[in-house]
Design an enzyme around this catalytic site. Structure first.
Site, PDB file in Angstrom:
ATOM      1  N   SER A 120     -51.904  -9.509  -8.055  1.00 25.60           N
ATOM      2  CA  SER A 120     -50.783  -8.606  -7.779  1.00 25.60           C
ATOM      3  C   SER A 120     -50.392  -7.848  -9.041  1.00 25.60           C
ATOM      4  CB  SER A 120     -49.600  -9.449  -7.313  1.00 25.60           C
ATOM      5  OG  SER A 120     -48.424  -8.693  -7.270  1.00 25.60           O
ATOM      6  N   LYS A 138     -49.124 -16.179  -9.455  1.00 22.65           N
ATOM      7  CA  LYS A 138     -50.252 -15.233  -9.587  1.00 22.65           C
ATOM      8  C   LYS A 138     -50.790 -15.247 -11.024  1.00 22.65           C
ATOM      9  CE  LYS A 138     -50.454 -13.776  -5.408  1.00 22.65           C
ATOM     10  NZ  LYS A 138     -51.545 -14.201  -4.556  1.00 22.65           N
ATOM     11  N   LEU A 176     -39.594  -2.905   1.233  1.00 25.13           N
ATOM     12  CA  LEU A 176     -39.023  -1.614   1.638  1.00 25.13           C
ATOM     13  C   LEU A 176     -39.535  -1.102   2.987  1.00 25.13           C
ATOM     14  CD1 LEU A 176     -37.260   0.847   0.952  1.00 25.13           C
ATOM     15  CD2 LEU A 176     -39.235   1.825  -0.218  1.00 25.13           C
ATOM     16  N   PHE A 234     -31.728  -0.065  -3.491  1.00 24.21           N
ATOM     17  CA  PHE A 234     -31.336  -0.898  -4.631  1.00 24.21           C
ATOM     18  C   PHE A 234     -31.433  -0.104  -5.937  1.00 24.21           C
ATOM     19  CE2 PHE A 234     -33.160  -4.456  -1.826  1.00 24.21           C
ATOM     20  CZ  PHE A 234     -31.910  -4.743  -1.288  1.00 24.21           C
ATOM     21  N   TYR A 266     -42.951 -16.901  -7.590  1.00 23.75           N
ATOM     22  CA  TYR A 266     -44.102 -16.291  -6.919  1.00 23.75           C
ATOM     23  C   TYR A 266     -44.973 -15.554  -7.946  1.00 23.75           C
ATOM     24  CZ  TYR A 266     -46.946 -12.902  -4.471  1.00 23.75           C
ATOM     25  OH  TYR A 266     -48.013 -12.137  -4.062  1.00 23.75           O
ATOM     26  N   ARG A 291     -31.436  -4.384  -7.572  1.00 16.82           N
ATOM     27  CA  ARG A 291     -31.798  -5.746  -7.162  1.00 16.82           C
ATOM     28  C   ARG A 291     -32.333  -6.487  -8.392  1.00 16.82           C
ATOM     29  NH1 ARG A 291     -36.353  -6.329  -2.518  1.00 16.82           N
ATOM     30  NH2 ARG A 291     -37.631  -5.416  -4.162  1.00 16.82           N
ATOM     31  N   ALA A 328     -54.973 -16.786   1.118  1.00 17.49           N
ATOM     32  CA  ALA A 328     -53.942 -17.737   1.561  1.00 17.49           C
ATOM     33  C   ALA A 328     -52.933 -18.014   0.455  1.00 17.49           C
ATOM     34  CB  ALA A 328     -54.609 -19.037   2.003  1.00 17.49           C
ATOM     35  N   ASN A 334     -48.488  -1.924  -4.007  1.00 20.56           N
ATOM     36  CA  ASN A 334     -47.594  -2.250  -2.883  1.00 20.56           C
ATOM     37  C   ASN A 334     -48.269  -1.950  -1.540  1.00 20.56           C
ATOM     38  OD1 ASN A 334     -45.800  -2.059  -5.287  1.00 20.56           O
ATOM     39  ND2 ASN A 334     -44.211  -2.469  -3.787  1.00 20.56           N
TER      40      ASN A 334
HETATM   41  P1  NAD Z   1     -49.514 -12.977   4.662  1.00 25.63           P
HETATM   42  O1  NAD Z   1     -48.439 -13.998   4.594  1.00 25.63           O
HETATM   43  O2  NAD Z   1     -49.498 -12.024   5.799  1.00 25.63           O
HETATM   44  O3  NAD Z   1     -50.942 -13.684   4.632  1.00 25.63           O
HETATM   45  C1  NAD Z   1     -51.182 -14.908   4.001  1.00 25.63           C
HETATM   46  C2  NAD Z   1     -51.859 -15.812   5.012  1.00 25.63           C
HETATM   47  O4  NAD Z   1     -52.173 -17.052   4.403  1.00 25.63           O
HETATM   48  C3  NAD Z   1     -50.984 -16.111   6.227  1.00 25.63           C
HETATM   49  O5  NAD Z   1     -51.708 -15.837   7.403  1.00 25.63           O
HETATM   50  C4  NAD Z   1     -50.660 -17.599   6.095  1.00 25.63           C
HETATM   51  O6  NAD Z   1     -50.523 -18.208   7.363  1.00 25.63           O
HETATM   52  C5  NAD Z   1     -51.837 -18.095   5.292  1.00 25.63           C
HETATM   53  N1  NAD Z   1     -51.571 -19.274   4.451  1.00 25.63           N
HETATM   54  C6  NAD Z   1     -50.561 -19.467   3.569  1.00 25.63           C
HETATM   55  N2  NAD Z   1     -50.686 -20.653   2.972  1.00 25.63           N
HETATM   56  C7  NAD Z   1     -51.806 -21.230   3.470  1.00 25.63           C
HETATM   57  C8  NAD Z   1     -52.468 -22.462   3.241  1.00 25.63           C
HETATM   58  N3  NAD Z   1     -51.975 -23.354   2.385  1.00 25.63           N
HETATM   59  N4  NAD Z   1     -53.602 -22.712   3.914  1.00 25.63           N
HETATM   60  C9  NAD Z   1     -54.103 -21.821   4.802  1.00 25.63           C
HETATM   61  N5  NAD Z   1     -53.516 -20.655   5.073  1.00 25.63           N
HETATM   62  C10 NAD Z   1     -52.382 -20.354   4.409  1.00 25.63           C
HETATM   63  O7  NAD Z   1     -49.514 -12.189   3.271  1.00 25.63           O
HETATM   64  P2  NAD Z   1     -50.338 -10.906   2.837  1.00 25.63           P
HETATM   65  O8  NAD Z   1     -49.359  -9.824   2.558  1.00 25.63           O
HETATM   66  O9  NAD Z   1     -51.457 -10.672   3.743  1.00 25.63           O
HETATM   67  O10 NAD Z   1     -50.869 -11.411   1.431  1.00 25.63           O
HETATM   68  C11 NAD Z   1     -52.188 -11.885   1.240  1.00 25.63           C
HETATM   69  C12 NAD Z   1     -52.404 -12.212  -0.223  1.00 25.63           C
HETATM   70  O11 NAD Z   1     -52.165 -11.039  -0.988  1.00 25.63           O
HETATM   71  C13 NAD Z   1     -51.457 -13.261  -0.769  1.00 25.63           C
HETATM   72  O12 NAD Z   1     -52.165 -14.041  -1.712  1.00 25.63           O
HETATM   73  C14 NAD Z   1     -50.392 -12.455  -1.460  1.00 25.63           C
HETATM   74  O13 NAD Z   1     -49.759 -13.177  -2.484  1.00 25.63           O
HETATM   75  C15 NAD Z   1     -51.231 -11.318  -2.017  1.00 25.63           C
HETATM   76  N6  NAD Z   1     -50.456 -10.102  -2.299  1.00 25.63           N
HETATM   77  C16 NAD Z   1     -49.679  -9.555  -1.324  1.00 25.63           C
HETATM   78  C17 NAD Z   1     -48.932  -8.410  -1.596  1.00 25.63           C
HETATM   79  C18 NAD Z   1     -48.032  -7.814  -0.558  1.00 25.63           C
HETATM   80  O14 NAD Z   1     -47.120  -7.070  -0.917  1.00 25.63           O
HETATM   81  N7  NAD Z   1     -48.229  -8.061   0.726  1.00 25.63           N
HETATM   82  C19 NAD Z   1     -49.003  -7.824  -2.869  1.00 25.63           C
HETATM   83  C20 NAD Z   1     -49.821  -8.407  -3.833  1.00 25.63           C
HETATM   84  C21 NAD Z   1     -50.553  -9.557  -3.552  1.00 25.63           C
HETATM   85  C1  WQD Z   2     -40.084  -1.492  -3.325  1.00 24.58           C
HETATM   86  C2  WQD Z   2     -38.950  -0.591  -3.815  1.00 24.58           C
HETATM   87  C3  WQD Z   2     -36.938  -1.808  -4.333  1.00 24.58           C
HETATM   88  C4  WQD Z   2     -36.054  -3.080  -0.222  1.00 24.58           C
HETATM   89  C5  WQD Z   2     -42.794  -6.874  -4.013  1.00 24.58           C
HETATM   90  C6  WQD Z   2     -43.096  -8.096  -4.834  1.00 24.58           C
HETATM   91  C7  WQD Z   2     -44.445  -7.959  -5.482  1.00 24.58           C
HETATM   92  C8  WQD Z   2     -45.527  -7.596  -4.467  1.00 24.58           C
HETATM   93  C9  WQD Z   2     -45.125  -6.513  -3.519  1.00 24.58           C
HETATM   94  C10 WQD Z   2     -46.795  -9.523  -3.870  1.00 24.58           C
HETATM   95  C11 WQD Z   2     -38.170  -1.183  -4.995  1.00 24.58           C
HETATM   96  C12 WQD Z   2     -36.701  -0.864  -3.171  1.00 24.58           C
HETATM   97  C13 WQD Z   2     -36.655  -2.515  -1.341  1.00 24.58           C
HETATM   98  C14 WQD Z   2     -34.793  -2.591   0.216  1.00 24.58           C
HETATM   99  C15 WQD Z   2     -34.829  -0.980  -1.579  1.00 24.58           C
HETATM  100  N1  WQD Z   2     -45.869  -8.706  -3.652  1.00 24.58           N
HETATM  101  N2  WQD Z   2     -36.034  -1.488  -1.994  1.00 24.58           N
HETATM  102  N3  WQD Z   2     -34.223  -1.546  -0.473  1.00 24.58           N
HETATM  103  O1  WQD Z   2     -40.376  -5.310  -5.221  1.00 24.58           O
HETATM  104  O2  WQD Z   2     -42.110  -3.524  -5.676  1.00 24.58           O
HETATM  105  O3  WQD Z   2     -42.808  -5.730  -4.841  1.00 24.58           O
HETATM  106  O4  WQD Z   2     -43.811  -6.741  -2.997  1.00 24.58           O
HETATM  107  O5  WQD Z   2     -47.457  -9.711  -4.841  1.00 24.58           O
HETATM  108  O6  WQD Z   2     -44.704  -9.153  -6.135  1.00 24.58           O
HETATM  109  O7  WQD Z   2     -42.095  -8.249  -5.830  1.00 24.58           O
HETATM  110  O8  WQD Z   2     -41.645  -4.207  -3.307  1.00 24.58           O
HETATM  111  O9  WQD Z   2     -41.067  -3.332  -1.097  1.00 24.58           O
HETATM  112  O10 WQD Z   2     -39.594  -5.121  -2.138  1.00 24.58           O
HETATM  113  O11 WQD Z   2     -39.579  -2.807  -3.070  1.00 24.58           O
HETATM  114  O12 WQD Z   2     -34.257  -0.075  -2.160  1.00 24.58           O
HETATM  115  O13 WQD Z   2     -34.198  -3.065   1.202  1.00 24.58           O
HETATM  116  O14 WQD Z   2     -37.988  -0.470  -2.756  1.00 24.58           O
HETATM  117  O15 WQD Z   2     -35.818  -1.846  -5.164  1.00 24.58           O
HETATM  118  O16 WQD Z   2     -37.789  -0.111  -5.812  1.00 24.58           O
HETATM  119  P1  WQD Z   2     -41.652  -4.659  -4.867  1.00 24.58           P
HETATM  120  P2  WQD Z   2     -40.457  -3.919  -2.321  1.00 24.58           P
END
Ligand code: NAD
Ligand code: WQD
Length: 332
Positions: free
Chosen positions: A123, A152, A199, A217, A148, A291, A80, A178
């Site tokens: 992350s 983490k 992306l 970007f 954000y 970006r 969450a 990613n």
């Molecule tokens: P997501 O938004 O789909 O899932 C997060 C879930 O948590 C959602 O269902 C939301 O409703 C719930 N939530 C948020 N705040 C809450 C709260 N206070 N109480 C209860 N529920 C709550 O995101 P995701 O992509 O599934 O990400 C899951 C985890 O992985 C997150 O911690 C995110 O930071 C981490 N993460 C995601 C990515 C990514 O690119 N998707 C990358 C690295 C880390």
């Molecule tokens: C990927 C590549 C962009 C969109 C982010 C968060 C990171 C993690 C995962 C949670 C990059 C390029 C993107 C677009 C583009 N989340 N791009 N045009 O930035 O690596 O990571 O999500 O922890 O914290 O920062 O992922 O998918 O946004 O970008 O050219 O419209 O695609 O520049 O090279 P990123 P992204």
């Protein structure tokens, strides 16, 4: 194992709940549905034949969480969080409160309930702008470029300190690269509200005609084709990584840190080409300015996860794109 899964209705959480059920565990989902739909629970049931217990609660609500935790759990996986990088710049306090505050509140409840195995969604963002590639877990924590990312870094530190003060605790810090793709059934996936920032969801909407073109970007990075390179990982592989971490480290005192990625980088243009191949659509794009906050390249060294967890990814970029495309085309 009975596993408390916070954020279990979200993108990565829902796939992990499926993987837990398929491995014979008993997940219980807590989610406040701030970024998820209730229908996800029924879809998990459709895929697995099991309907996990669900609590619509906020992890910051101590009373609600105490009541859930009192039923007894072997472990907690904490997904969450809020995750929109741009929104975190505009609303930093919301992110620190929900992500850091929510984690602290949850940890207090778990300590009181004597639930001592904790798996955390970290992350690759904690590495900042890596100077050496691929990134290993020993590399120092970097400087985040947005609130954000700082949440983490802070939550990892909170967890290391909590483990220090409670030496029987098992903390797994899973640093995702990613995550992309969707469940092969087409029933679960990522459905960002508004215009996607990431992306692959953006490319998906260009492919199906909802958006006119991709803006790439930056075309002048020091990478083979000049566009940004990332380690995209299929969400089902990532989900299986959580089951592996739980299997290896449940009740295993200490802090266990892992990169979860494929170990391979792909450029923006490679993703575009792969998506065009699987969808049969042309994806118009234009190369624009870099970006702010983006790094040139980031991919994982996954040696540790392979050797200690016995886990590795098995789904390639084409499969990530194919499953994303199936999900994109499905009716939701
Ligand atoms: P997501 O938004 O789909 O899932 C997060 C879930 O948590 C959602 O269902 C939301 O409703 C719930 N939530 C948020 N705040 C809450 C709260 N206070 N109480 C209860 N529920 C709550 O995101 P995701 O992509 O599934 O990400 C899951 C985890 O992985 C997150 O911690 C995110 O930071 C981490 N993460 C995601 C990515 C990514 O690119 N998707 C990358 C690295 C880390
Ligand atoms: C990927 C590549 C962009 C969109 C982010 C968060 C990171 C993690 C995962 C949670 C990059 C390029 C993107 C677009 C583009 N989340 N791009 N045009 O930035 O690596 O990571 O999500 O922890 O914290 O920062 O992922 O998918 O946004 O970008 O050219 O419209 O695609 O520049 O090279 P990123 P992204």
């Amino acid at each position: 194992m009975r596993v408390l899964v916070t954020g279990g209705a979200g993108f990565i959480g829902s796939h992990t709940v499926v993987a837990l059920l398929e491995a014979g565990h008993e997940p219980v989902v807590v989610d406040n549905l701030s970024n998820a739909r209730r229908s996800v629970l029924a879809r998990i049931g459709e895929i697995t034949g099991h309907h996990p217990e669900f609590h619509n609660a906020d992890v910051r609500d101590r009373d609600a969480m105490k009541s859930v935790a009192s039923a007894g759990f072997d472990a907690c996986i904490h997904f969450a969080a809020l995750k929109a990088v741009g929104e975190s710049v505009e609303k930093p306090l919301l992110y620190y409160d929900n992500n850091v505050g929510g984690t602290i509140s949850l940890l207090e409840v778990l300590i009181a309930a004597d639930i001592t195995t904790f798996v955390f969604s970290s992350s690759a963002t904690v590495y900042g702008d890596p100077t050496i590639l691929p990134v290993t877990e020993e590399m120092p924590i970097g400087v985040a470029t947005n609130p954000y990312g700082w949440t983490k870094i802070m939550m990892e530190q909170v967890l290391r300190d909590v483990q220090d003060a409670n030496p029987e605790w098992s903390v797994s810090l899973l640093r995702y690269f990613n995550p992309v793709g969707a469940h092969p059934s087409g029933l679960l996936g990522e459905d960002p509200l508004g215009t996607p920032n990431n992306l692959m969801p953006y490319v998906a909407r260009v492919a199906d005609g909802q958006l006119p073109r991709l803006r790439v970007f930056g075309g002048d990075y020091p990478t083979p084709d000049g566009t940004g390179v990332r380690d995209y990982i299929h969400v089902v592989d990532l989900a299986e990584g959580h089951v592996a971490a739980l299997g290896t480290h449940s009740g295993d005192a200490g802090v266990h840190t892992y990169n979860l990625g494929t170990g391979q980088g792909s450029s923006v243009l490679e993703v575009v080409k792969s998506y065009e191949n699987v969808s049969g659509k042309t994806i118009p794009y234009e190369v624009v300015e870099r970006r702010e906050g983006d790094v040139a390249a980031n991919w994982a060294d996954v040696t540790r996860a392979k050797s200690v967890l016995g886990w590795k990814t098995s789904r390639d970029l084409a499969e990530m794109c194919a499953d994303s495309w199936r999900w994109q085309q499905g009716s939701r």
